[in-house]
Design a protein around this motif. Structure first.
Motif, mmCIF file in Angstrom:
data_model
loop_
_atom_site.group_PDB
_atom_site.id
_atom_site.type_symbol
_atom_site.label_atom_id
_atom_site.label_comp_id
_atom_site.label_asym_id
_atom_site.label_seq_id
_atom_site.Cartn_x
_atom_site.Cartn_y
_atom_site.Cartn_z
ATOM 1 N N PRO A 242 76.607 -0.204 -54.925
ATOM 2 C CA PRO A 242 78.047 -0.255 -54.658
ATOM 3 C C PRO A 242 78.803 0.225 -55.899
ATOM 4 N N PRO A 243 80.019 0.719 -55.777
ATOM 5 C CA PRO A 243 80.731 0.999 -54.520
ATOM 6 C C PRO A 243 80.215 2.289 -53.892
ATOM 7 N N PRO A 244 80.807 2.756 -52.769
ATOM 8 C CA PRO A 244 80.342 3.967 -52.083
ATOM 9 C C PRO A 244 80.280 5.201 -52.973
ATOM 10 N N THR A 245 81.127 5.217 -54.024
ATOM 11 C CA THR A 245 81.138 6.385 -54.905
ATOM 12 C C THR A 245 79.878 6.504 -55.754
ATOM 13 N N LYS A 246 79.052 5.452 -55.744
ATOM 14 C CA LYS A 246 77.783 5.489 -56.485
ATOM 15 C C LYS A 246 76.565 5.409 -55.562
ATOM 16 N N ASP A 247 76.814 5.289 -54.279
ATOM 17 C CA ASP A 247 75.723 5.175 -53.298
ATOM 18 C C ASP A 247 75.157 6.562 -53.023
ATOM 19 N N ARG A 248 74.100 6.900 -53.721
ATOM 20 C CA ARG A 248 73.534 8.251 -53.613
ATOM 21 C C ARG A 248 72.181 8.232 -52.900
ATOM 22 N N LEU B 165 76.092 12.019 -52.551
ATOM 23 C CA LEU B 165 76.576 10.741 -52.055
ATOM 24 C C LEU B 165 76.169 10.570 -50.595
ATOM 25 N N ARG B 166 75.937 9.335 -50.192
ATOM 26 C CA ARG B 166 75.529 9.052 -48.819
ATOM 27 C C ARG B 166 76.573 9.566 -47.816
ATOM 28 N N GLU B 167 77.843 9.384 -48.127
ATOM 29 C CA GLU B 167 78.894 9.825 -47.205
ATOM 30 C C GLU B 167 78.928 11.346 -47.097
ATOM 31 N N GLU B 168 78.672 12.040 -48.203
ATOM 32 C CA GLU B 168 78.606 13.505 -48.152
ATOM 33 C C GLU B 168 77.475 13.956 -47.236
ATOM 34 N N PHE B 169 76.342 13.275 -47.349
ATOM 35 C CA PHE B 169 75.203 13.618 -46.504
ATOM 36 C C PHE B 169 75.532 13.330 -45.039
ATOM 37 N N LEU C 29 73.527 27.212 -36.432
ATOM 38 C CA LEU C 29 72.688 28.232 -35.823
ATOM 39 C C LEU C 29 72.173 29.218 -36.859
ATOM 40 N N GLY C 30 71.063 29.881 -36.501
ATOM 41 C CA GLY C 30 70.533 30.981 -37.319
ATOM 42 C C GLY C 30 70.173 30.560 -38.725
ATOM 43 N N LYS C 31 70.603 31.386 -39.691
ATOM 44 C CA LYS C 31 70.240 31.154 -41.083
ATOM 45 C C LYS C 31 70.954 29.962 -41.694
ATOM 46 N N LEU C 32 71.982 29.429 -41.019
ATOM 47 C CA LEU C 32 72.709 28.279 -41.537
ATOM 48 C C LEU C 32 72.062 26.956 -41.153
ATOM 49 N N TRP C 33 71.143 26.998 -40.183
ATOM 50 C CA TRP C 33 70.485 25.779 -39.696
ATOM 51 C C TRP C 33 69.593 25.193 -40.785
ATOM 52 N N SER C 34 69.567 23.859 -40.859
ATOM 53 C CA SER C 34 68.771 23.207 -41.900
ATOM 54 C C SER C 34 68.366 21.806 -41.453
ATOM 55 N N ILE C 35 67.162 21.409 -41.873
ATOM 56 C CA ILE C 35 66.651 20.057 -41.624
ATOM 57 C C ILE C 35 66.386 19.401 -42.968
ATOM 58 N N ARG C 36 66.961 18.208 -43.155
ATOM 59 C CA ARG C 36 66.755 17.469 -44.404
ATOM 60 C C ARG C 36 66.148 16.103 -44.111
ATOM 61 N N GLN C 37 65.277 15.678 -45.009
ATOM 62 C CA GLN C 37 64.705 14.329 -44.921
ATOM 63 C C GLN C 37 65.177 13.511 -46.117
ATOM 64 N N VAL C 38 65.633 12.290 -45.855
ATOM 65 C CA VAL C 38 66.050 11.384 -46.927
ATOM 66 C C VAL C 38 64.792 10.760 -47.527
ATOM 67 N N VAL C 39 64.519 11.065 -48.773
ATOM 68 C CA VAL C 39 63.278 10.592 -49.397
ATOM 69 C C VAL C 39 63.500 9.365 -50.280
ATOM 70 N N ASP C 40 64.754 9.127 -50.708
ATOM 71 C CA ASP C 40 65.015 7.948 -51.544
ATOM 72 C C ASP C 40 66.517 7.663 -51.510
ATOM 73 N N GLU C 41 66.889 6.437 -51.881
ATOM 74 C CA GLU C 41 68.298 6.040 -51.856
ATOM 75 C C GLU C 41 68.546 4.999 -52.932
ATOM 76 N N SER C 42 69.807 4.905 -53.349
ATOM 77 C CA SER C 42 70.122 3.961 -54.422
ATOM 78 C C SER C 42 70.733 2.663 -53.884
ATOM 79 N N ARG C 43 71.578 2.778 -52.842
ATOM 80 C CA ARG C 43 72.270 1.617 -52.268
ATOM 81 C C ARG C 43 73.103 0.875 -53.312
#
Length: 328
Positions: free
Chosen positions: A272-278, A296-300, A256-270
């Motif tokens: 492996p392993p998950p620790t490099k999937d950005r 990282l994808r999982e962080e997102f 809510l409020g000032k913490l609200w945010s919208i992000r668009q994924v513009v590119d990806e690496s895909r």
């Protein structure tokens, strides 16, 4: 007492918590605005910009606009586009109805109805605009002779003057910001992360916040609490994160409020392993707007609450997110 309370509710008489200072400031601002409009149009008369025979050098609906701009400066109906668009669009509709519809009563009713619809679709709802449309139809021969010049003089002239006075006058008081977006940009509100909040917001909290703001708010504390409760119920239906983050799509953190945010994924690496999937993302709205980042994808995925789409100028949950809610 209960009967009186019920009667107040039916009549819509709400408590007004604004200070006497705020009420007097609003009254002074409205008076100065109308004085400014009168002075400017008198100067135009003297310079021959307006035909001296024209009696409608100031439109009565400007008095209603003054109420909104100075008594409710933070309201959505008071903002510059609502003022400009509302009056000009309504004036155009009124002039056209007066010219094309021979029956005055029918023309007046049609003008107001179309003006309301036009303001809705153009996102410039301004109640005094209805009076402007009506004036164009019922204003008499002096208004009819102006034709489409009615949009420029007196409408645009009146609107620009009252807008200039509203911006200058409201800027003199730090708690009044007009346009309201100025306040949103400058006012830094210390806000705790939702995870650290352990107290429940109550109706009394809303009432206290409205009183502390010391500005007329066009919604009651009861209305705010009902809206919050509905929003909470809506949020509780889905507390999971998206199963998959897809390039090109947009996601919200659901805050809510000032913490609200919208992000668009513009590119990806895909990679492996998950620790490099950005993924690379761009912030489209809210906190950090126009910034870009990589994570990282999982962080997102843990940041995102649900996928969203832009519809009618507003961010709404995507069809897939709504379907996931129903399944959960």
């Amino acid at each position: 007492m209960r009967l009186i309370s019920e009667l107040r509710g039916y009549l819509g008489i709400e408590k007004n918590n604004t200070s006497h200072r705020e009420k007097l400031i609003s009254a002074l601002g409205a008076a100065l605005a109308i004085l400014g409009v009168l002075w400017a149009t008198q100067q135009a008369l003297s310079a021959g910009v307006i035909d001296i025979s024209t009696s409608y050098f100031i439109i009565a609906s400007m008095g209603a606009s003054a109420v909104l701009l100075f008594a409710v400066p933070h309201g959505a109906l008071s903002q510059p586009w609502a003022l400009l668009g509302g009056h000009l669009v309504s004036a155009l509709v009124g002039v056209l109805c007066q010219r094309w519809i021979g029956h005055e009563l029918l023309a007046a009713a049609t003008a107001v109805g179309i003006a309301v619809a036009a303001m809705y679709y153009l996102r410039c709802i301004h109640p005094p605009g209805g009076a402007t449309a009506l004036t164009a139809v019922t204003g008499g021969e002096a208004v009819y002779q102006l034709g489409f010049d009615f949009l420029l003089v007196p409408i645009l002239t009146n609107v620009l003057v009252i807008l200039a006075v509203a911006i200058a006058f409201n800027s003199l008081f730090h708690w009044r910001r007009y346009p309201v977006h100025l306040g949103r940009r400058r006012k830094m509100v210390a806000s705790a992360e939702p995870e650290t909040r352990e107290t429940e917001i109550t109706q009394e909290d809303f009432a206290a916040a409205i009183q502390e703001q010391d500005s007329f708010v066009d919604i009651t504390a009861e209305g705010l609490t009902e809206l919050l409760e509905l929003a909470k119920q809506h949020a509780e239906r889905n507390v999971v994160h998206p199963d998959e983050i897809v390039a090109g799509r947009c996601y919200s953190n659901g805050k809510l409020g000032k913490l609200w945010s919208i992000r668009q994924v513009v590119d990806e690496s895909r990679e492996p392993p998950p620790t490099k999937d950005r993924i690379i993302y761009k912030v489209l709205a809210g906190d950090g707007a126009y910034d870009t980042g990589i994570c990282l994808r999982e962080e997102f995925r843990q940041w995102a609450r649900f996928e969203v789409q832009l519809q009618g100028g507003h961010w709404v949950k995507s069809r897939e997110s709504v379907d996931d809610e129903h399944r959960n």
